[in-house]
Design a protein around this motif. Structure first.
Motif, short mmCIF file in Angstrom:
data_model
loop_
_atom_site.label_atom_id
_atom_site.label_comp_id
_atom_site.label_asym_id
_atom_site.label_seq_id
_atom_site.Cartn_x
_atom_site.Cartn_y
_atom_site.Cartn_z
N ALA A 1 0.82 -1.21 0.00
CA ALA A 1 0.00 0.00 0.00
C ALA A 1 0.86 1.26 0.00
N GLN A 2 1.96 1.24 0.75
CA GLN A 2 2.83 2.42 0.79
C GLN A 2 3.53 2.65 -0.55
N VAL A 3 3.96 1.56 -1.19
CA VAL A 3 4.70 1.69 -2.45
C VAL A 3 3.76 2.06 -3.60
N SER A 4 2.60 1.42 -3.64
CA SER A 4 1.68 1.63 -4.77
C SER A 4 0.74 2.81 -4.55
N GLY A 5 0.57 3.24 -3.30
CA GLY A 5 -0.39 4.31 -3.01
C GLY A 5 -1.82 3.83 -3.05
N ALA A 6 -2.04 2.52 -2.98
CA ALA A 6 -3.40 1.97 -3.05
C ALA A 6 -4.23 2.42 -1.85
N THR A 7 -5.45 2.82 -2.12
CA THR A 7 -6.41 3.18 -1.08
C THR A 7 -7.80 3.15 -1.70
N LEU A 8 -8.81 3.56 -0.96
CA LEU A 8 -10.17 3.61 -1.46
C LEU A 8 -10.66 5.05 -1.44
#
Length: 413
Positions: free
Chosen positions: A193-200
């Protein structure tokens, strides 16, 4: 000798007293977290200075989510260890219950906001609580509300918990009680999540979830994994090691200096460790925040033992009862926090108003917890008694007299 001792202890126990191995501290901290969250979420509330919010880089959100994972592990191990596949349907069932509470909370808050506008002529609650978009564009926002795509302020923890409950049901089926796999999964997903910036995202699409579920699952699973590892010899050795205690104390002190409460109060503008707060990203569960929370949890576990008399005090008993009914009382506390926008607008934002409202809300939560406990105890089934005046049945002549507390006779094959 041991058997006799157990008999003596049982004899001393009050009749009807529940026998439970559950650690009261779990419910105590959950109850305290609910009260703290209520005070922290009220508008610029002076009572937040009685919480951990201004004295470090983490707050009650970490406490609540961590303890939710800890409690979930306790329940899963007790119910599903022999049949882990059942954790999956339970996870979905529990998530649906959380979903209903979430929707109900929004309906109540939106209703209060509309009533306040009609009564006071002020739309401050609609504006601050982001209810207005739902009222003016219901056809657009309603589907997003139903699918957790519309999260007004104060209504962001339960959606996170919904996803985490479904997730942990599947993980328990895969990993059972092996704490290492949960820790590895948590670190792996958090790193991704930190590397890809994935969130909702949330309505409108430019808004993001306050608690990124791909990051905050690490806080939840930290509680889950620590429950599973708590009886391991190495874990106990680490908890008691002087070096670990010194490290936790150091982290708490550094976080206090970084928070600089004296600067927040406007007493003296000196923030030597401001860079720590700059990297303590709440939305993405910064490891700085988790380290600070775990350090405080470590010290609390050492200094407040299970045999502590704190649990017997009025404060301890009250918080324990709130913790036992954490879901409904958390929802009610969220409604109270939303009400603070209207209360402080109507009565003013003075210290007396803030303290009165905060203490009154906390007392209502305590009262509801006690009422709920009384209702729970009255549901216990009592043995049926013969009508008054009815003769007691007499044994047949020649039949042996059997004491009332004698064990049943073995059945003949």
């Amino acid at each position: 000798m041991a058997e006799g001792s157990a008999t003596t202890q049982a004899a001393k126990r009050p009749v009807g007293a529940p026998v439970s191995s559950r650690d009261w501290r779990l419910d105590f901290w959950r109850g305290l977290a609910i009260v703290f969250i209520f005070w922290n979420h009220s508008v610029n509330n002076v009572m937040s200075w009685l919480t951990t919010k201004n004295y470090g880089v983490s707050d009650s959100a970490e406490l609540f989510v961590f303890l939710s994972g800890f409690a979930m592990a306790s329940m899963f191990v007790g119910k599903f260890l022999d049949r882990p596949i059942m954790a999956i349907p339970y996870g979905f069932q529990r998530a649906f219950t959380l979903y209903l509470h979430h929707i109900a909370a929004f309906v109540v808050i939106a209703t209060l906001a509309v009533l306040y506008r009609e009564y006071a002529g002020s739309s401050i609650m609609e504006r601050d609580l982001f209810v207005r978009p739902f009222l003016v564009a219901t056809e657009t926002v309603l589907p997003k509300l139903a699918t957790l795509g519309y999260l007004p302020p104060l209504l962001d923890i339960l959606p996170l918990y919904i996803l985490l409950t479904i997730m942990v049901g599947v993980l328990f089926w895969l990993f059972r009680d092996r704490w290492f796999f949960y820790a590895a999964f948590a670190v792996g997903v958090w790193t991704w999540a930190q590397v890809s910036g994935a969130t909702l995202s949330s309505y409108p699409d430019t808004r993001l979830w306050t608690f990124n579920p791909f990051a905050w699952q690490a806080v939840f699973l930290a509680g889950f994994a620590i429950f599973l590892a708590r009886e391991e010899p190495w874990f106990r050795n680490v908890m008691a090691a002087p070096a670990a205690i010194a490290l936790s104390i150091t982290i708490v002190i550094l976080a206090f200096i970084a928070a600089a409460p004296w600067a927040t109060l406007g007493l003296y503008e000196w923030r030597p460790l401001r860079f720590i707060t700059d990297i303590a990203d709440k939305a993405n569960a910064s490891p700085v925040r988790l380290a600070h929370f775990l350090a405080m949890a470590h010290l609390a576990a050492l200094f407040i033992r299970k045999e502590s008399r704190l649990g017997d005090t009025l404060l301890g008993r009250s918080m324990v009862l709130i913790g036992r009914k954490s879901l409904p009382l958390f929802v009610i506390s969220t409604v109270f926090a939303a009400m603070s926008h209207g209360v402080f607008d109507w009565f003013g934002h003075g210290v007396v108003t803030q303290v009165t409202f905060s203490l009154l809300g906390a007392l209502i939560l305590v009262g509801l917890a006690y009422v709920s406990e009384e209702l729970r105890t009255t549901k216990r089934v009592t043995p049926a008694r013969a009508p008054t005046g009815a003769p007691a049945p007499q044994p047949r002549e020649g039949a042996p007299v059997v004491p009332a507390n004698a064990p049943p006779a073995p059945r003949r094959s």
